[in-house]
Design an enzyme around this catalytic site. Sequence first.
Site, PDB file in Angstrom:
ATOM      1  N   HIS A 279      10.042   0.618  -2.726  1.00 32.29           N
ATOM      2  CA  HIS A 279       9.345   2.171  -3.244  1.00 32.29           C
ATOM      3  C   HIS A 279       9.262   1.550  -4.366  1.00 32.29           C
ATOM      4  CE1 HIS A 279       7.898   5.788  -3.404  1.00 32.29           C
ATOM      5  NE2 HIS A 279       7.197   5.789  -1.838  1.00 32.29           N
ATOM      6  N   ASP A 335       7.486   4.654   6.311  1.00 36.57           N
ATOM      7  CA  ASP A 335       6.585   3.139   6.929  1.00 36.57           C
ATOM      8  C   ASP A 335       7.313   2.993   7.954  1.00 36.57           C
ATOM      9  OD1 ASP A 335       4.094   4.886   6.757  1.00 36.57           O
ATOM     10  OD2 ASP A 335       4.048   3.709   5.040  1.00 36.57           O
TER      11      ASP A 335
HETATM   12  N1  ACO Z   1       8.639  -7.918   0.717  1.00 38.15           N
HETATM   13  C1  ACO Z   1       9.388  -8.415   0.238  1.00 38.15           C
HETATM   14  N2  ACO Z   1       9.526  -8.823  -1.574  1.00 38.15           N
HETATM   15  C2  ACO Z   1       8.832  -7.267  -1.820  1.00 38.15           C
HETATM   16  C3  ACO Z   1       8.583  -6.030  -1.013  1.00 38.15           C
HETATM   17  C4  ACO Z   1       8.654  -6.190   0.512  1.00 38.15           C
HETATM   18  N3  ACO Z   1       8.422  -5.385   1.184  1.00 38.15           N
HETATM   19  N4  ACO Z   1       8.572  -4.855  -1.860  1.00 38.15           N
HETATM   20  C5  ACO Z   1       8.382  -5.423  -3.433  1.00 38.15           C
HETATM   21  N5  ACO Z   1       8.497  -6.572  -3.238  1.00 38.15           N
HETATM   22  C6  ACO Z   1       9.394  -7.617  -3.812  1.00 38.15           C
HETATM   23  C7  ACO Z   1       8.325  -8.167  -4.835  1.00 38.15           C
HETATM   24  O1  ACO Z   1       7.636  -9.344  -4.450  1.00 38.15           O
HETATM   25  C8  ACO Z   1       9.197  -8.430  -6.405  1.00 38.15           C
HETATM   26  O2  ACO Z   1       9.602  -9.731  -6.407  1.00 38.15           O
HETATM   27  P1  ACO Z   1      10.240 -10.685  -7.668  1.00 38.15           P
HETATM   28  O3  ACO Z   1      10.731 -10.000  -8.326  1.00 38.15           O
HETATM   29  O4  ACO Z   1      10.804 -11.415  -7.125  1.00 38.15           O
HETATM   30  O5  ACO Z   1       8.173 -10.928  -7.918  1.00 38.15           O
HETATM   31  C9  ACO Z   1       9.984  -7.229  -6.168  1.00 38.15           C
HETATM   32  O6  ACO Z   1      10.277  -6.519  -4.840  1.00 38.15           O
HETATM   33  C10 ACO Z   1       9.266  -5.854  -6.589  1.00 38.15           C
HETATM   34  O7  ACO Z   1       7.592  -6.209  -6.069  1.00 38.15           O
HETATM   35  P2  ACO Z   1       6.458  -4.680  -6.865  1.00 38.15           P
HETATM   36  O8  ACO Z   1       5.431  -5.375  -6.247  1.00 38.15           O
HETATM   37  O9  ACO Z   1       6.760  -4.977  -8.095  1.00 38.15           O
HETATM   38  O10 ACO Z   1       7.466  -3.307  -6.394  1.00 38.15           O
HETATM   39  P3  ACO Z   1       6.361  -1.826  -6.523  1.00 38.15           P
HETATM   40  O11 ACO Z   1       6.506  -1.019  -7.096  1.00 38.15           O
HETATM   41  O12 ACO Z   1       4.598  -2.716  -7.611  1.00 38.15           O
HETATM   42  O13 ACO Z   1       5.478  -1.731  -4.968  1.00 38.15           O
HETATM   43  C11 ACO Z   1       5.684  -1.433  -2.361  1.00 38.15           C
HETATM   44  C12 ACO Z   1       5.708  -1.183  -4.230  1.00 38.15           C
HETATM   45  C13 ACO Z   1       3.519  -1.171  -2.741  1.00 38.15           C
HETATM   46  C14 ACO Z   1       5.589  -0.311  -1.782  1.00 38.15           C
HETATM   47  C15 ACO Z   1       6.478  -2.326  -2.667  1.00 38.15           C
HETATM   48  O14 ACO Z   1       7.651  -2.771  -2.523  1.00 38.15           O
HETATM   49  C16 ACO Z   1       5.424  -3.392  -1.239  1.00 38.15           C
HETATM   50  O15 ACO Z   1       4.534  -3.147  -0.906  1.00 38.15           O
HETATM   51  N6  ACO Z   1       6.162  -2.367  -0.261  1.00 38.15           N
HETATM   52  C17 ACO Z   1       5.705  -3.030   1.682  1.00 38.15           C
HETATM   53  C18 ACO Z   1       4.331  -2.377   2.094  1.00 38.15           C
HETATM   54  C19 ACO Z   1       4.472  -0.938   2.242  1.00 38.15           C
HETATM   55  O16 ACO Z   1       6.186  -0.064   3.064  1.00 38.15           O
HETATM   56  N7  ACO Z   1       4.110   0.280   1.741  1.00 38.15           N
HETATM   57  C20 ACO Z   1       4.216   2.059   1.803  1.00 38.15           C
HETATM   58  C21 ACO Z   1       4.948   2.703   0.694  1.00 38.15           C
HETATM   59  S1  ACO Z   1       5.819   3.532   0.935  1.00 38.15           S
HETATM   60  C22 ACO Z   1       4.020   4.641   1.367  1.00 38.15           C
HETATM   61  O17 ACO Z   1       3.272   4.481   0.557  1.00 38.15           O
HETATM   62  C23 ACO Z   1       4.100   5.817   1.748  1.00 38.15           C
END
Ligand code: ACO
Length: 401
Positions: A279, A335
């Site tokens: 998140h 989720d």
């Molecule tokens: N699985 C694996 N790795 C992840 C995940 C994940 N779900 N989420 C983040 N990461 C990793 C990224 O690869 C990144 O790694 P790195 O530093 O090695 O490059 C690091 O964690 C930071 O990730 P970002 O993409 O910069 O995080 P951001 O804050 O932009 O994204 C998000 C947040 C979109 C929710 C992300 O965690 C994600 O894609 N989760 C999966 C989708 C999801 O569950 N979305 C629902 C969110 S809640 C909502 O909308 C109600």
Amino acid sequence: GLDISNLRSQSGLITFDPGFGNTGSCKSDITFVDGENGILHYRGYPIEELAEHGNFIETAWLLIFGELPLKEDLARFRALLCAEELIHEDLLHHFNGFPSHKSQPMAILSAVINALGSYHTDLYDIHNKSEFFLAVGKMISKVRTIAAFSYRKSIGRPFMYPDPDLSYCHNFLHMMFSIPNKHYDPPIEAVKALSLVFMLHADHEQNCSTSTVRMVGSTQANIFASVSAGICALWGKLHGGANAAVIDMLEQIKDGDITIDEYLEKVKKKECRLMGFGHRIYKSFDPRARILKKAADNLLQNGFNDQLLDIALELEEKAIADDYFTERKLYPNVDFYSGIILRALGIPVAMFTVMFAIGRLPGWIAHWYEDFENPTTRINRPRQIYTGQTQRNYIPIDFRK
Ligand code: ACO
């Protein structure tokens, strides 16, 4: 080299903040989130207390009008929701514009909510609190009719009209699942679980869809158009679409296409993401996920069986014991468990993001109104860092290489 002159604006330096991780786009009184400590308050009330004692309609009132409703407020609100539950018969033609059997409920929902405004153009410009109250009632009541009808359309079944004697959530389940001459009568646990899911989705400060609603609203677009834009923003699988993606992932594991360990390895190789994890704000836990995990467990103990819950629990356990996930502060988000509850209620996966939209609607409306009421609101208009060509001269077509 970056040309520093590109960073100047009339009012100072332009900040570069991709994804707006550190940009406050507005001041807001609605929802407080402390991501480090897993705290979420709606209008000052902890989400845990609202989840234990409240319900969705009360929460909607709280978010939109700022205080918990009095008995007479609730009675007035319920009467309005009842009065507004039908949609204009002409609006039904919009459903027919979508292909039978394979129509997307999110596409129908966003289009029909926007079209709904055309039936209430008197509410395009809101002049006073009573007009706003009417718009709130229309949207919150009709969204559930439109959502249920979009499902019936997607499976090629006739629409089931609402029943004014039923509560908000019960009525929705009725429109989804009743068949002619056979009322669907869900167990009370199912109705309560649905109310809880909606309530936990009801607001989450400046998330992507809410920011979209405020962005569109800042142009003085009407509330129907602004909310319709929010629905589109919610659609993507990094936002509201994640709940369906979680079930896809758990089903792949259940069907034996991949083991939990193999899935986690793929995630670590960045071939895919662990859906329902991570998140932007919560960095220790998402309080909504905790509440939903317990609720999913309770529901399944009450006779709603689902092997996917066991897989989800094992997946969570393995992920949070793994440095890859703890280093990146990745924990289950709202989720991860909501889909298991929705499945137990018989809601098909194609409707999951629509369910999120029904829940988030009060939040979108509250934010739209907060901006609308605020005389200092300016049109939202971010800047950019230009990285393209510097000025060059036009080349006639015969001289281009
Ligand atoms: N699985 C694996 N790795 C992840 C995940 C994940 N779900 N989420 C983040 N990461 C990793 C990224 O690869 C990144 O790694 P790195 O530093 O090695 O490059 C690091 O964690 C930071 O990730 P970002 O993409 O910069 O995080 P951001 O804050 O932009 O994204 C998000 C947040 C979109 C929710 C992300 O965690 C994600 O894609 N989760 C999966 C989708 C999801 O569950 N979305 C629902 C969110 S809640 C909502 O909308 C109600």
